[in-house]
Design a protein around this motif. Structure first.
Motif, short mmCIF file in Angstrom:
data_model
loop_
_atom_site.label_atom_id
_atom_site.label_comp_id
_atom_site.label_asym_id
_atom_site.label_seq_id
_atom_site.Cartn_x
_atom_site.Cartn_y
_atom_site.Cartn_z
N ARG A 1 0.73 -1.09 -0.17
CA ARG A 1 0.07 0.21 0.05
C ARG A 1 0.97 1.36 0.00
N ASP A 2 0.37 2.19 -0.82
CA ASP A 2 1.15 3.53 -0.63
C ASP A 2 0.95 4.33 0.62
N HIS A 3 1.59 5.54 0.48
CA HIS A 3 1.25 6.30 1.72
C HIS A 3 -0.06 6.69 2.23
N ASP A 4 -0.95 6.52 1.29
CA ASP A 4 -2.38 7.04 1.69
C ASP A 4 -3.22 5.65 2.06
N GLY A 5 -2.56 4.56 1.88
CA GLY A 5 -3.35 3.46 2.25
C GLY A 5 -3.93 2.75 1.05
N PHE A 6 -3.73 3.10 -0.11
CA PHE A 6 -4.25 2.63 -1.44
C PHE A 6 -3.41 1.43 -1.90
N VAL A 7 -4.03 0.31 -2.16
CA VAL A 7 -3.59 -0.93 -2.53
C VAL A 7 -3.01 -0.72 -3.92
N LEU A 8 -1.60 -0.83 -3.91
CA LEU A 8 -0.87 -1.03 -5.15
C LEU A 8 -0.93 -2.59 -5.87
N GLY A 9 -1.07 -3.39 -5.04
CA GLY A 9 -0.95 -4.84 -5.53
C GLY A 9 -0.38 -5.86 -4.35
N GLY A 10 -0.26 -7.13 -4.74
CA GLY A 10 0.33 -7.93 -3.95
C GLY A 10 0.19 -9.44 -4.54
N CYS A 11 0.50 -10.51 -3.69
CA CYS A 11 0.15 -11.86 -4.24
C CYS A 11 -0.15 -12.69 -3.05
N ALA A 12 -0.93 -13.97 -3.22
CA ALA A 12 -1.19 -14.94 -2.33
C ALA A 12 -0.37 -16.21 -3.04
N ILE A 13 0.66 -16.82 -2.37
CA ILE A 13 1.33 -17.68 -3.00
C ILE A 13 1.17 -19.13 -2.20
N PHE A 14 0.93 -19.93 -2.75
CA PHE A 14 0.49 -21.51 -2.34
C PHE A 14 2.07 -22.55 -2.41
N LEU A 15 2.58 -22.91 -1.49
CA LEU A 15 3.67 -23.73 -1.56
C LEU A 15 3.28 -25.06 -1.16
N ASP A 16 3.39 -26.13 -2.02
CA ASP A 16 3.28 -27.46 -1.48
C ASP A 16 4.34 -28.08 -0.93
N ASP A 17 4.84 -27.62 0.11
CA ASP A 17 6.19 -28.05 0.59
C ASP A 17 6.33 -27.74 2.10
#
Length: 200
Positions: free
Chosen positions: A71-87
């Motif tokens: 998120r930027d300084h104002d809380g606006f979501v810029l992106g991300g990810c959710a990662i699944f690891l079968d480990d």
């Protein structure tokens, strides 16, 4: 309580009330002697207009879920990810892998001023002190911290688990769905609901 004496109900009540007042036993009429301070679990702005990246990992049976949100300084979501690891891995290794993935996300998106927030105190302590650790885990962390060299301004901070709710929910969501999904400024309603709840 009164050594088997059978007294009038009013006498027993008065004795119990006196004990309660003297020792504050379950006494709801007085404020507690050591009240817990109010603590907000809302998202807070990062300093110096940096990008705040929240990171978390969850281990369930033999799978790992990693959640990253920027998120930027104002809380606006810029992106991300959710990662699944079968480990199968230890939670500290999973948190270190989550930190690596978040650094890679920042690097791939040309973000050079970052505050990484993670709820793993041992990783934060190792980053702050950077003592020489000759274990395999220490070598792994040295490689991860080396990825931060191109960044202009970077910090890794500890945050309470209750303040890392969005990425914790992302970890659980990716374990439930059993796949990896990146997102940018246009994200699904699932993630939108998590972000809104965190802002309140």
């Amino acid at each position: 309580m009164f050594w088997g004496k059978e007294d009038d109900t009013r006498v027993v009540w008065e004795q119990a009330r006196t004990l309660g007042d003297d020792f504050r036993i379950h006494n709801l009429s007085h404020a507690p002697m050591n009240p817990r301070p109010f603590k907000s679990h809302r998202w807070t702005k990062p300093p110096n207009a940096a990008i705040k990246i929240n990171v978390d990992a969850t281990v369930f049976d033999s799978v790992v879920g990693i959640g990253i949100i920027a998120r930027d300084h104002d809380g606006f979501v810029l992106g991300g990810c959710a990662i699944f690891l079968d480990d199968k891995m230890d939670i500290e290794w999973a948190e270190a892998e989550a930190l690596r993935e978040s650094i890679m996300w920042a690097s791939n998106n040309s973000v050079t001023r970052d505050v990484f927030e993670i709820d793993c105190a041992s990783l934060v302590n190792r980053f702050k002190s950077q003592w020489e650790d000759i274990s395999i885990f220490g070598f792994q962390l040295k490689e991860i911290f080396g990825l931060l060299e191109p960044f202009i301004d970077v910090n890794i901070e500890w945050v309470a688990h209750s303040s890392n709710r969005v990425v914790d929910s992302l970890c659980k969501l990716t374990i439930y769905k059993r796949y990896t999904f990146p997102f940018n400024m246009e994200y699904s309603s699932d993630i939108h609901g998590l972000v809104l709840a965190d802002a309140c």
